[in-house]
Design an enzyme around this catalytic site. Structure first.
Site, mmCIF file in Angstrom:
data_model
loop_
_atom_site.group_PDB
_atom_site.id
_atom_site.type_symbol
_atom_site.label_atom_id
_atom_site.label_comp_id
_atom_site.label_asym_id
_atom_site.label_seq_id
_atom_site.Cartn_x
_atom_site.Cartn_y
_atom_site.Cartn_z
ATOM 1 C CB SER A 145 -12.754 -24.295 64.997
ATOM 2 O OG SER A 145 -13.331 -23.915 63.820
ATOM 3 C CG ASP A 302 -16.035 -25.942 61.514
ATOM 4 O OD1 ASP A 302 -16.861 -25.485 61.944
ATOM 5 O OD2 ASP A 302 -15.093 -25.351 62.019
ATOM 6 C CG ASP A 304 -16.838 -24.059 65.497
ATOM 7 O OD1 ASP A 304 -16.398 -24.591 64.523
ATOM 8 O OD2 ASP A 304 -16.515 -22.678 66.086
#
Length: 563
Positions: A145, A302, A304
């Site tokens: 992430s 971000d 992902d």
């Protein structure tokens, strides 16, 4: 068995040609480094496994990923579910993400479980969407992430498209813990698994279905929008680049610009110190480009693409960063207003927020007759509430948390930065046509509902000693039962350690003050930190901000007193 003993076992069992063995040899004699690598086994937190890549039990590597996958495969086999439904696997731009995803697919295939693999990186919300679209029993995403470049992670999903929790999470963890990291897991090669039909590479049709879903969440027709609204977007070198560009193209936004330096995948994140759009420093390059383009809004996702943050033009040539509470309130208000005007508001609409999220969005929802439910932190908990609420006749309206994450639609049971980014762009275009900015709209909400202020403070405490101090801090607040923090008198304390009302147990506390201000605290489930969330609401922006600052200072004194 202590860290040094585990270290020696790894050296003994790893082949001399294994890069992990060389990595461990390089830290021989470094007690602190060996302790950090082996003092614990990397475990499931808020979002599954997450940690620094490297050799050791407390690291992300092929052994920890392999064991987790075999444990998950064993759980699926014992669950009674039809394993032919398969598991869909995605990955992001980080080092080892593709390698880990293929390893997971090979182990699942070796256990007779079909795996669907994406051919390249994809956003997390598309994985959640694909689980439900394909009717899979589970899903896995290799991503850290928003964490720094040294990290990778392993998110696990169940058939509802939400991250695992409760009985499923506990069951998988129990299976994982029966295995040794050096066990020989069932595994067949990628090519062999493809030939046998146990691994299928997904085509462009899934991308198309997800994009149709994203566009299907639009709220206004084109004739109500100024499609020339200037917007700058950065994927922070992650998975959002292609879908966000495709969204802008299909919606007809003619002044949508992507930051060129952050357009393509880069596991080193060379243009940003920390790929977290919650941190305003992630917007530095976007801000420069935004000033050149005269952008009214900057959007960042971000790596992902589950998280999305925005900055809005401040009217003085610069930009103001909005936090997750503010961005969530904007989307809630725009969605509620649009659905009310278009007559598309469902019966018994429901919004779900986390317990540490502020009440700005709640106030807007209540004004529009939208019920509000709370959940523990993390979207596995927020979206995990949807099935039970649907069974009661509710229709999902929105879900969000303060850490710049929201799920605007029902079919993605996780944070969806792509759909959220589409709605922000549409919202900016709608208000531009009305001669307003997003800043104007936000100010109008404050004037109507009161001035909500908030702040989040994270105390970072790394390693074993840091983890122990986090425990002592929680104990000091829980067992010390403070009745005041400076001039703020405690009216109510809510402890979630054994659960509260219909909310399951979590190591979290909330202190509500007599003047209406409040704060929440909890250890992070994925990072070495303890988080504090401060809130206040008054009739003026200045007083609300002052109350938040004063409360934070007063609480900080107790934090500092805990060694």
């Amino acid at each position: 068995m202590n860290a040094q003993e585990l270290y020696e076992i790894w050296l003994e069992k790893l082949d001399f040609t294994d890069p992990m063995r060389a990595e461990l040899e390089a830290v021989r004699g470094n007690e602190a480094e060996i302790t950090d690598r082996f003092y614990q086994e990397i475990v499931f937190g808020t979002a599954g496994l997450r940690g620094i890549c490297g050799a050791g039990t407390n690291r992300m590597n092929r052994l920890t990923v392999g064991r987790a996958t075999q444990g998950i495969a064993s759980y699926i086999m014992k669950s009674g579910e039809d394993v032919s439904r398969g598991v869909v696997i995605a990955y992001d731009c980080r080092y080892h993400s593709k390698e880990f995803s293929e390893l997971a697919a090979e182990i699942l295939a070796g256990n007779g479980i079909k795996a669907y693999l994406f051919p390249s990186l994809r956003p997390t919300p598309e994985l959640s969407f694909a689980i439900r679209e394909l009717g899979c029993v589970s899903g896995i995403n290799m991503t850290a992430s928003h964490n720094p470049k040294e990290y990778n992670g392993y998110k696990v999903y169940w058939m509802d498209g939400a991250q695992i929790s409760g009985e499923v999470s506990n069951g998988m963890l129990a299976e994982i813990q029966t295995l040794d990291l050096f066990d020989t897991f069932k595994r067949i090669s990628l090519d062999e698994a493809k030939n046998q039909g146990f691994i299928e590479i997904l085509g462009e049709d899934m991308d198309e279905k997800y994009m149709s879903y994203v566009l299907g969440n639009s709220l206004r027709p084109d004739d109500q929008l100024d499609l020339t609204v200037p917007v700058v977007y950065t994927p922070l070198n992650g998975a959002g680049s292609l879908p966000m560009q495709e969204m802008a193209k299909r919606r007809g936004f003619t002044n949508f610009t992507i930051v060129p330096e952050q357009k393509d995948p880069d596991p080193d994140f060379t243009t940003v110190p920390f790929p977290n759009p919650e941190n305003p420093k992630a917007f530095e390059i976007a801000e420069k480009l935004g000033m050149e383009k005269g952008a009214e809004v900057l959007i960042a996702t971000d790596p992902d693409s589950d998280r999305m943050a925005i900055e809005i033009a401040d009217g003085r040539g610069g930009y103001t960063a909005l936090n997750g509470n503010q961005t969530g309130a904007l989307i809630i208000a725009y969605k509620a207003m649009s659905m009310a005007e278009e007559g598309t508001m469902p019966e018994k609409p429901v919004m779900i927020k986390s317990i540490v999220t502020g009440n700005f969005g709640r106030a807007i929802c209540e004004d529009y007759g939208i019920d509000v439910y709370e959940a523990l932190t993390g979207f596995k908990n927020i979206c995990g509430r949807i099935p039970a609420l649907e069974a009661k006749g509710y229709h999902y309206f929105f879900g969000y948390e303060e850490s710049i994450g929201c799920a605007p639609g029902e079919s993605v049971r996780d944070k969806d930065g792509i759909t959220a980014g589409m709605l922000i762009t549409e919202m900016a275009a709608y208000f531009r046509k009305k001669g307003m900015t997003l800043g104007d709209f936000l100010e109008s909400l404050y004037e109507k509902y009161g001035y909500y202020a908030e702040d989040q403070v994270s105390v970072i405490l790394k390693g074993k000693e840091g983890q122990e101090r986090i425990g002592r801090i929680m104990t000091a607040f829980r067992d010390g039962k403070p009745i005041s923090f400076g001039d703020f008198k405690v009216a109510e304390t809510i402890d979630y350690i054994h659960g509260y009302k219909d909310i399951p147990a979590q190591n979290a506390l909330i202190f509500k003050m007599t003047d209406g201000s409040w704060f929440a605290m909890r250890p992070s489930g994925t990072e070495p930190k303890i988080k504090f969330y401060y809130y206040a609401k008054t009739d003026t922006k200045e007083l609300s901000k002052k109350k938040v600052a004063d409360l934070s200072t007063a609480v900080g004194k107790l934090i500092d007193s805990v060694n």
